[in-house]
Design an enzyme around this catalytic site. Structure first.
Site, mmCIF file in Angstrom:
data_model
loop_
_atom_site.group_PDB
_atom_site.id
_atom_site.type_symbol
_atom_site.label_atom_id
_atom_site.label_comp_id
_atom_site.label_asym_id
_atom_site.label_seq_id
_atom_site.Cartn_x
_atom_site.Cartn_y
_atom_site.Cartn_z
ATOM 1 N N SER A 263 -43.343 40.857 68.273
ATOM 2 C CA SER A 263 -43.686 41.213 66.900
ATOM 3 C C SER A 263 -42.436 41.778 66.212
ATOM 4 O O SER A 263 -41.423 41.102 66.136
ATOM 5 C CB SER A 263 -44.869 42.185 66.885
ATOM 6 O OG SER A 263 -45.412 42.327 65.585
ATOM 7 N N GLU A 396 -53.042 35.290 67.207
ATOM 8 C CA GLU A 396 -52.279 36.319 66.512
ATOM 9 C C GLU A 396 -53.145 37.378 65.845
ATOM 10 O O GLU A 396 -53.846 38.113 66.522
ATOM 11 C CB GLU A 396 -51.316 35.666 65.508
ATOM 12 C CG GLU A 396 -50.238 34.803 66.173
ATOM 13 C CD GLU A 396 -49.197 35.565 66.972
ATOM 14 O OE1 GLU A 396 -49.222 36.819 66.990
ATOM 15 O OE2 GLU A 396 -48.343 34.911 67.604
ATOM 16 N N HIS A 493 -52.526 38.857 69.091
ATOM 17 C CA HIS A 493 -51.167 39.372 68.918
ATOM 18 C C HIS A 493 -50.974 40.537 69.888
ATOM 19 O O HIS A 493 -51.721 41.503 69.852
ATOM 20 C CB HIS A 493 -51.027 39.847 67.473
ATOM 21 C CG HIS A 493 -49.646 40.200 67.044
ATOM 22 N ND1 HIS A 493 -48.643 39.271 66.876
ATOM 23 C CD2 HIS A 493 -49.108 41.391 66.679
ATOM 24 C CE1 HIS A 493 -47.551 39.871 66.445
ATOM 25 N NE2 HIS A 493 -47.800 41.162 66.325
#
Length: 578
Positions: A263, A396, A493
């Site tokens: 990320s 995600e 995610h």
């Protein structure tokens, strides 16, 4: 489905009606999918890392005179657990408070005797975490938010041996949270013990300045602040310099350093690839769900700075007072400006292609510290010799964590959500995503559509790297679906981090633990280890993973890993900007 808002750094925040906050909000998307034709399952000649041995059941050893290593600033004492030496909270730079606030990192002050380094140091000051109020989310992520303080420039080290003259590869981890939040201890998955043991590698993680302390571009207020827009990145460079200067005594090889992050951490990896100050300090790079290709234009960064300085009641003549303003006041002023001036992205989903154009904190393309955009319009020439792994998760940011009712999304709601982003193209976008998985329910389709922009940025980064004609790039897609919470989180995610670190049992509230997750973790972790050793992730327990080229070969990490050629080509074409 309730609205979700994303910061310009990709961090997620919640509207009053939303329950999933910050970057951990995550998730959503289709379950196991049928991908395109598989490449032949040719086994690589590269030997896989040895299987992780069962941990010793001897007590943790933390005794005087043991696990002591000399650094250039002084000696540090750690502890031994399951045959891995662990050191935490070692200063790699001086305290960044007071006169050092908004200044580049300075060398750490030396200390006499032996400094106990068995506990994580301060984490960078940051805003409160809203996710603790959401039971399912807090259950899964089990955050350790630590203790905040401006004396936060610290590294943590896990190593199989010290003072033994061995040259182990170094794996240098950069945490997520955009450029505004997070730390090296935030998630259980970040613990480096199992990775160090499995791969006979040295694992390093780092804390650095964030948000207003790390990325406020005050350069328009005086030459002394020339680097202030990129202090968080310069902190990371200082940590890499610490590795160069000290890691040999921890059993590591300063000539074999792999930077990897997820990320915001992946964005930091991408940025380091374009920074002259980082040249020569790392030799391989891995970007996990963080292919942010552009820095923030300096004019946008200065516009944000001017608004925050005005909110604080300061002027160019009184700006020196900013060195002593309490952090909470700084944070409050920044948040007020962002809340009032930052527009909500269409559909509440971050457009990775345009994140750098929005108002927010992040690396500033100032012409010096960051002279060019990291990967726009081309890959940075300065790191042409650095091989890369690049990838994303299937779902995600959009999931049904905290909200089982999202699973009942109607076709009408799906159409409405997609129209918010793609307007008149909504019908063709949905049709493209439905073609490969005709029986997927509306929420599965919405989740994959919402995640497709993240994957598009990863594909673009891999294309640019391949077009450079230097070191190769390897593209992956993590599609494994967690069984936790009846599978509602999907391939969310952050989901792959526990697998990369061989921590699926430690992170059982994310993975469910057990043999299935452990088996995939071994294959994925070994790929990261082999890449850190050789620049090539192939090993005997994966299908042959080709370097990225025109056929867009993608390693699909699931219970049975496979390689597909351009597996979502029609989907990516449907969302492409004209």
């Amino acid at each position: 489905m309730k609205n979700k808002h994303f910061s310009s750094s990709g961090e997620i925040s919640s509207s009053p009606s939303s329950s999933v906050q910050r970057r951990a909000l995550l998730k959503g998307g289709a379950a196991a999918l049928a991908f395109g034709a598989l490449a032949p399952g040719v086994k690589s000649d590269v030997v896989a890392a040895p299987a992780s041995p069962s941990p010793n059941r001897t007590p943790l050893l933390a005794v005087d005179g043991e696990a002591v290593v000399a650094t250039r600033a002084g000696r540090v004492a750690g502890y031994v657990r399951n045959a891995i030496y662990t050191f935490k909270g070692i200063p790699y730079a001086d305290d960044s408070a007071g006169a050092n606030r908004f200044m580049p990192p300075a060398k750490p002050k030396s200390w006499p005797g032996i400094r106990s380094s068995r506990q994580y140091g301060y984490v960078a000051p940051q805003g409160p975490r809203g996710g603790w109020a959401n039971d399912e989310e807090a259950f899964m992520f089990a955050w350790d938010d630590g203790v905040q303080g401006e004396d936060c420039l610290r590294v943590n080290v896990w190593t199989p041996g010290i003072n033994d003259r061995k040259k182990r590869p170094v794996m240098f981890w950069l945490h997520g949270g955009g450029y505004t939040a997070g730390s090296g201890q935030e998630l259980r998955s970040y613990d480096g013990e199992n990775l160090a043991r499995r791969g006979d590698v040295v694992v390093v993680s780092v804390n650095h300045r964030l948000n207003i302390l790390g990325y406020l571009d005050l350069s328009g207020y005086g030459e002394q602040y020339a680097a202030s827009g990129n202090l968080g990145m310069l902190d990371i460079v200082a940590a890499l310099e610490w590795v160069r200067d000290n890691i040999e005594n921890f059993g590591g090889d300063p000539g074999s350093v792999t930077i990897f992050g997820q990320s915001g951490g992946g964005g930091k990896v991408s940025t380091l690839m374009a920074m002259p100050a980082a040249k020569g300090l790392f030799h391989r790079a891995i970007v996990q769900s963080g292919s942010l290709l552009r820095g923030i234009a300096q004019e946008n960064a200065r516009r944000l700075t001017d608004a925050i300085v005005g909110e604080l009641g300061l002027t160019k003549d009184t700006l020196t007072q900013i060195q002593t303003v309490p952090y909470q006041k700084l944070l409050g002023a920044a948040q007020k400006v962002l809340d009032e001036r930052r527009p909500r992205p269409p559909g509440g989903i971050p457009n990775f292609r345009r994140i750098s154009d929005a108002l927010g904190f992040g690396p500033v393309m100032d012409g010096k510290t960051l002279p060019v955009h990291p990967f726009d319009p081309q890959a940075p020439a300065i790191s042409a010799d650095i091989p890369m792994i690049i990838g994303t998760t299937l779902n995600e940011f959009v999931t049904a964590i905290n909200h089982p009712e999202y699973e009942a999304m109607s076709e009408e709601m799906l159409q409405s959500r997609v129209r918010e982003i793609y307007a008149d193209k909504a019908g063709s976008v949905i049709a493209a995503f439905r073609e490969r998985t005709p029986h997927a329910k509306p929420f599965d389709l919405w989740s994959r559509i919402a995640a497709a922009g993240v994957r598009e940025s990863a594909i673009r980064q891999a294309k640019l790297k391949a077009a450079q004609g230097g070191a190769p790039a390897y593209l992956y897609w993590f599609t494994w679906q967690t069984p936790i919470l009846s599978g509602r989180p999907r391939a969310f995610h952050c989901a792959e981090i526990a697998f990369v670190f061989d921590n699926t049992d430690r992170c059982e509230t994310m993975t469910g633990g057990g043999a299935e997750a452990r088996a995939l973790a071994g294959k994925m972790c070994d790929a990261w280890i082999q890449f850190a050793r050789t620049g090539n992730p192939n090993h005997a327990h994966l299908p042959r993973w080709p370097a990225f080229s025109a056929d867009q070969a993608t390693m699909i990490f699931d219970n049975v890993p496979s390689v597909a050629l351009n597996p979502d080509g029609a989907e990516q074409k449907s969302i492409a900007e004209s």
